[in-house]
Write an enzyme that holds these catalytic residues in place. Structure first.
Site, PDB file in Angstrom:
ATOM      1  N   ASP A  93       0.861  -1.173   0.000  1.00 16.19           N
ATOM      2  CA  ASP A  93       0.000   0.000   0.000  1.00 16.19           C
ATOM      3  C   ASP A  93       0.911   1.240   0.000  1.00 16.19           C
ATOM      4  OD1 ASP A  93      -2.175   1.640  -0.113  1.00 16.19           O
ATOM      5  OD2 ASP A  93      -3.206   0.810   1.611  1.00 16.19           O
TER       6      ASP A  93
HETATM    7  C1  BGC Z   1      -5.075   3.258   0.125  1.00 16.18           C
HETATM    8  C2  BGC Z   1      -5.289   2.269  -0.986  1.00 16.18           C
HETATM    9  C3  BGC Z   1      -5.196   2.960  -2.310  1.00 16.18           C
HETATM   10  C4  BGC Z   1      -3.832   3.613  -2.404  1.00 16.18           C
HETATM   11  C5  BGC Z   1      -3.590   4.316  -3.716  1.00 16.18           C
HETATM   12  C6  BGC Z   1      -3.815   4.081  -0.069  1.00 16.18           C
HETATM   13  O1  BGC Z   1      -3.743   5.144   0.827  1.00 16.18           O
HETATM   14  O2  BGC Z   1      -5.040   2.579   1.355  1.00 16.18           O
HETATM   15  O3  BGC Z   1      -6.531   1.636  -0.826  1.00 16.18           O
HETATM   16  O4  BGC Z   1      -5.425   2.059  -3.354  1.00 16.18           O
HETATM   17  O5  BGC Z   1      -3.710   4.568  -1.375  1.00 16.18           O
HETATM   18  O6  BGC Z   1      -4.324   5.468  -3.819  1.00 16.18           O
END
Ligand code: BGC
Length: 743
Positions: free
Chosen positions: A276
């Protein structure tokens, strides 16, 4: 004719089977030519190309510094970046563009929690296919959806992105989304790769505070939090994303237990694992790595192939490989998976294309309306206040959510356009003519505490035959990092409802929100309550159809609604405890002269039951369920049992009903939940019509993890219900007979 068919079939099969081998050869050849820097570039995902693409980024793309970008650039920037990667980088490896296409792209469908309330995998699949088509038109290859985090905590802002509290429902609906995004093959035009996220346990964040730690015993992990992810693997999901949280003390981006033992070894997942956003680097903050180098080492050895945004891989893996702390084999394995995904998506074979932009299409808006309609949950309908009777001539439309396009779209809508949203107000005005509608927003937004417009709202209510009161939460009150400690209607909305109710005009409250809220006072004063979630682009027309009786509401809650924050976590599939409270044991208000009695598992100051149970939702018609029947009294290993019930539409309108199958294992070596969802079926019945719904259960459906973490089905007695929700219905009993616990 037959010969022709056979030939076509065998050619298709040959194509399918020759493709992977060919891909592997091409990957071998490419890997052999790549420098370590180029490999680490493939393992790196950046978030910005600046706008328009900065010279520095163009140069980096030429050097193979990035394998992927997320949420970056306009369509023309993506097209140009791809052209540079293919034509001007040494090896011509195409870029992979990822984006958060969470519940639609240009056309916004209800938030995932709202979609889950429709309990309709087929429709959810079609919605995801449209999102994929729109996104791929604008050069997106990969969405970071579905979010498969089971959650039992409406305080958590990301409950909006979840498919609710139940692993079975989440697994079924999440798999439908994956099929919709990915189609039969990632090479199909208009399809994109999905992503199962966040692996794992993120939805159990302590106290509902986003990013907080989770503590989940292994059997609960395997029975509640992991099954939707295993279903995603079975549905062929392309990549997985790790989670931010530490699970039992180990950050999800550094856990060999989850990423290697379970995902790769037990489930045989061969796709890409992406971290993530900066979650690799955050392992330092967690206190799990002394610095970026150790974080990179732990993540890559656990099995994270691609690092999102932080740059610990690119900055440290060369030295770690030289010092033999990380093997080149593990780098090659990660790069192989990433290149394979690019081949599977057809990126290596796609010609360089100019940018295109999405045109909104009617089928997209049609599906958005249908899904929003099916997601509406009718919670209360006293004296048939809904649908609005033809005698209703003057309608007051009041509330901060009546005409707020951005708020009704919900979180994660970076590619949508508010001007394409149809709000409840615009739909009602179109239908009834502006002359019959008196509209007062009354509050500027859901948090507003000013009473300045209250008098105008009260006057509008007094001058009308019915009030439609649109309350709830604005967009920014749910989603990532947007957790709440109170779940009441924010701002002065409760006061507004009280003032409007005091006019005596019948009031129908429609709540648009990203999560379950607590709103008993308002519900008590309302003749009708409809829960609309954040319904997306076509929320207005969907609500209009339901309010005017064009269609009966048919949504069912995918999550239990608490009476009070203090009940959280509250979920239907709880254990019985040694001292279960009986249904009549309601809370005795503190300060009451009655002494609190009974040493049972309850609260003194609030009923122990939810305000609205999981699976609950009313209709304009009534459905009667027969007692369920079982095809046999005894199930044995290798066999199956069919449980069926007859459902009759006993009311005066046509309607759809979601029948739910629940089971309970009465005695086991580990106590089992009082109910577990094992099937559901959405059926349409005309007035007077009856239909038998049947579900088949195998011993596998009765299994659970015993104390030694073995998946077993133990002999004994089971109950099964076919019911309209998790808190009602009658049961049938059957036995599972076996000499061992193995199925
Ligand atoms: C989130 C994800 C997301 C990623 C990209 C993160 O902060 O937890 O779910 O896909 O950002 O935007």
């Amino acid at each position: 004719m037959f010969g022709q068919l056979f030939l076509t079939l065998s050619m298709t099969l040959a194509l399918q089977t020759s493709l992977p081998a060919d891909i592997e050869k091409r990957i071998d050849a490419l890997l052999a030519r790549m420098t370590l820097e180029e490999k680490l570039g493939q393992m790196s995902q950046a978030t910005s190309m600046r706008n328009p693409i900065a010279e520095e980024i163009k140069q980096q793309i030429r050097q193979g510094r990035w394998g992927s970008f997320l949420n970056a650039g306009l369509p023309e920037d993506r097209a140009e970046a791809q052209r540079i990667a293919i034509q001007e980088s040494r090896l011509g490896i195409p870029l992979l563009f990822g984006r958060d296409v969470i519940h639609g792209y240009r056309t916004v469908f209800p938030i995932p929690l709202g979609q889950a309330a429709a309990w309709n995998p087929g429709l959810i699949e079609r919605a995801a296919a449209i999102a994929a088509r729109e996104a791929s038109t604008e050069g997106v290859h990969w969405t970071f959806a579905p979010m498969l985090d089971v959650t039992r905590d409406p305080r958590w802002g990301r409950v909006a992105e979840s498919l609710g509290e139940d692993p079975y429902l989440t697994g079924r609906l999440g798999s439908a989304m994956i099929r919709g995004f990915q189609g039969g093959s990632l090479r199909e035009a208009g399809r994109i790769a999905a992503c199962a996220k966040h692996f794992a346990g993120y939805g159990a964040a302590e106290a509902g505070r986003d990013y907080n730690s989770t503590v989940i015993p292994e059997n609960q992990l395997r029975e509640v939090y992991l099954p939707p992810f295993q279903d995603a693997v079975a549905a062929g999901v392309a990549p997985f994303m790790t989670a931010f949280n530490a699970l039992n003390g180990v950050p999800a981006s550094g856990t060999r237990f989850l990423l290697d033992r379970i995902l790769r070894k037990e489930w045989g997942f061969t796709g890409v694992v992406v971290s993530d956003y900066e979650s690799v680097l955050e392992m330092v903050q967690h206190g799990f790595a002394a610095g970026p180098a150790e974080a990179a080492q732990k993540a890559v050895t656990a099995g994270v192939d691609m690092e999102m945004v932080s740059t610990t891989y690119f900055d440290n893996l060369r030295r770690l490989v030289e010092k033999q702390n990380v093997s080149i084999a593990s780098i090659d394995a990660a790069v192989r998976r990433i290149l394979r995904l690019k081949y599977q998506l057809g990126l290596f074979d796609a010609p360089v294309r100019p940018a295109a932009s999405v045109q909104t299409a009617n089928d997209a808006r049609g599906i958005a309306k249908e899904l929003a309609t099916q997601s509406l949950v009718l919670l209360k309908n006293d004296n048939g206040v809904l649908p609005l009777s033809p005698s209703v001539k003057r309608i007051a439309v009041i509330g901060p959510l009546a005409n707020s396009p951005v708020d009704q779209m919900g979180s994660w809508v970076m590619d949508a356009r508010p001007e394409e949203v149809e709000t409840p107000l615009t739909s009602l005005q179109r239908k009834f003519g502006a002359g019959r509608i008196r509209y007062v927003a009354a509050l500027r937004n859901s948090r507003d505490t000013s009473r300045e417009q209250f008098n105008a709202a009260i006057e509008a209510a007094k001058a009308s035959d019915v009030v439609l009161l649109l309350l709830g939460e604005e967009q920014i009150l749910s989603g990532e990092a947007h957790s709440r400690a109170f779940l009441n209607l924010p701002g002065a909305q409760e006061e507004l409802a009280a003032e409007i109710a005091a006019t005596g005009t019948p009031m129908v409250t429609i709540i648009l929100a990203g999560r379950p809220l607590t709103f008993q006072n308002v519900a008590a004063k309302s003749a009708g309550v409809l829960y609309a979630w954040h319904p997306g682009t076509m929320g207005g027309p969907a609500l209009l159809d339901v309010l005017t009786g064009g269609v009966s509401p048919s949504g069912k809650l995918p999550i239990s609604f608490p009476r009070a924050v203090g009940q959280i976590p509250i979920y239907y599939s709880h254990l019985n405890t040694g001292r279960p409270a009986s249904p009549g044991e309601l809370g005795i208000p503190l300060g009451s002269p009655v002494n609190p009695e009974g040493f049972t598992s309850k609260y003194l100051d609030v009923d122990f039951t939810p305000e609205y149970p999981f699976g609950f939702g009313l209709s304009y018609t009534t459905f009667e369920y027969s007692k369920p029947r079982a095809s046999t009294a005894e199930l044995t290993p290798g066999s199956s049992i069919t449980v069926s019930a007859e459902i009759a539409n006993t009311g005066k309108r046509a309607g759809e009903e979601v029948a739910q199958l629940y089971i309970r294992d009465l005695v086991a070596s580990v106590a089992r939940p009082v109910r577990e969802l094992k099937g559901f079926s959405r059926i349409r019945l005309n007035p007077g019509e009856k239909r038998t719904v049947s579900f088949t259960l195998t011993p596998r459906d009765l299994s659970f993890y015993n104390e030694s973490m073995e998946l077993v089905t133990e002999p004994g007695e089971f109950q099964a219900w076919i019911a309209p929700d998790s808190a009602s219905g009658s049961d049938v009993r059957f036995r599972f007979r076996a000499n061992t616990n193995r199925q």
